[in-house]
Write a protein that holds these residues in place. Structure first.
Motif, PDB file in Angstrom:
ATOM      1  N   PRO A   1      25.873  17.897  34.668  1.00  0.00           N
ATOM      2  CA  PRO A   1      25.249  16.979  35.627  1.00  0.00           C
ATOM      3  C   PRO A   1      26.257  16.296  36.552  1.00  0.00           C
TER       4      PRO A   1
ATOM      5  N   LYS B   1      27.477  17.613  40.754  1.00  0.00           N
ATOM      6  CA  LYS B   1      27.517  16.638  41.840  1.00  0.00           C
ATOM      7  C   LYS B   1      28.890  16.636  42.502  1.00  0.00           C
TER       8      LYS B   1
ATOM      9  N   ASP C   1      26.330   7.533  28.798  1.00  0.00           N
ATOM     10  CA  ASP C   1      26.038   8.954  28.940  1.00  0.00           C
ATOM     11  C   ASP C   1      26.533   9.743  27.728  1.00  0.00           C
TER      12      ASP C   1
ATOM     13  N   GLN D   1      26.164  13.782  27.340  1.00  0.00           N
ATOM     14  CA  GLN D   1      26.448  14.328  28.660  1.00  0.00           C
ATOM     15  C   GLN D   1      27.286  13.338  29.473  1.00  0.00           C
TER      16      GLN D   1
ATOM     17  N   SER E   1      26.702  12.027  33.438  1.00  0.00           N
ATOM     18  CA  SER E   1      25.704  12.148  34.494  1.00  0.00           C
ATOM     19  C   SER E   1      26.287  11.832  35.863  1.00  0.00           C
ATOM     20  N   ALA E   2      25.596  12.279  36.904  1.00  0.00           N
ATOM     21  CA  ALA E   2      25.995  11.985  38.276  1.00  0.00           C
ATOM     22  C   ALA E   2      25.874  10.500  38.582  1.00  0.00           C
TER      23      ALA E   2
END
Length: 298
Positions: A127, A131, A177, A182, A184-185
């Motif tokens: 993710p 980005k 996150d 993960q 994330s953006a």
């Protein structure tokens, strides 16, 4: 503006008339050393062509190894490069956990590993990396550190366009996150492009970040004759530099011997440890030390 920045860095290199001489501490049990972290009396290392975390003493004495991902990589060099996770960054989180990050230069390299209390959790970096890939011709993250309440990533500009940059993540968002497996953006705060000088006619590109006990941010950069984030090239040497609080490069010096420095880590007493990658599986990665840095990086 770009020309004045490069001239300023060239002046800094010229002022540091004597290269910084590294002291060889040990030969390590891996070849493509890419990142290291000092944690008390422990030294943790990852290699870009291995699937494990290695544990040493601060003098380079072997202690242990822990698998990060299952399976084994093939011996064939081309297949190994294609299938490797490419762990290029390793950082210490505020709670003492370690985070290994893939470079993101291919789809297989968008994985990370969170190591907490000896337990490994695989992290999906997709993710965030997808980005970031919108901002760079070739994504290639090779350094990471917690600094000033943020998580900083080093984009290495050894690919198309020579795009070196600092990537700033919100630390708390990144930690949240990681709890969900993960990055994330939404953790992305900003991207700061960096213009780096040349060394012997070869462009420099970022290879790691580290913070000294006084909270100052340092970086390593290598001059590798390649225009690909995937293919290696001949390296003519490396430099060590420091950013000021506004992320201007204010100190810069060449390192001797002329190796490709890929990892930096400060001990609690201010001693700097460094590892190099010879891009040859037959050559053990060297562990170096640099003492008295404050008096020598002028």
């Amino acid at each position: 503006m770009e020309q004045s920045v490069l001239l300023g860095q060239s002046a800094l290199l010229a002022q540091a008339a004597q290269p910084l001489s590294l002291c060889l501490l040990a030969k390590l049990r891996l070849s493509a050393a890419s990142a290291l972290v000092c944690q008390g009396p422990s030294l943790w290392l990852v290699a870009d062509d291995a699937l494990s975390l290695q544990h040493y003493s601060l003098t380079g004495a072997w202690l242990a190894e822990q698998a990060l991902l299952p399976g084994e990589l093939p011996e064939d060099a081309k297949l190994r490069k294609k299938l490797k996770a490419d762990f290029e960054a390793l950082l210490l989180l505020p709670d003492g956990a370690l985070l290994a990050l893939g470079s993101g230069s291919t789809k297989r390299r968008r994985r990370g590993c969170l190591i907490r209390g000896g337990v490994v959790r695989v992290i999906d970096l997709g993710p965030l990396y997808l980005k970031l890939a919108e901002h760079f011709h070739e994504l290639n993250l090779e350094g990471a550190v917690v600094h000033g309440g943020q998580l900083l990533l080093a984009q290495r500009g050894n690919g198309v366009g020579g795009e070196n940059a600092l990537v700033f993540l919100d630390l708390q968002q990144a930690l949240d996150d990681l709890d969900s497996g993960q990055l994330s953006a939404s953790a992305l705060l900003r991207i700061l492009p960096l213009q780096l000088a040349e060394l012997d006619g070869v462009p420099l590109s970022l290879t790691d970040l580290s913070v000294d006990p006084a909270g100052r941010l340092y970086f390593s950069a290598a001059a590798e004759a390649t225009d690909s984030s995937y293919l290696d090239g001949a390296c003519v040497g490396s430099v060590l530099g420091r950013f000021d609080q506004d992320f201007n490069i204010v100190q810069l010096a060449r390192l001797e011997p002329r190796v490709k420095i890929e990892g930096l880590a400060f001990q609690a007493d201010g001693r700097l440890l460094l590892v190099a990658d010879a891009d040859d599986p037959r050559i053990a990665a060297p562990l170096f030390a640099l003492d008295g840095l404050g008096d020598r990086l002028l």
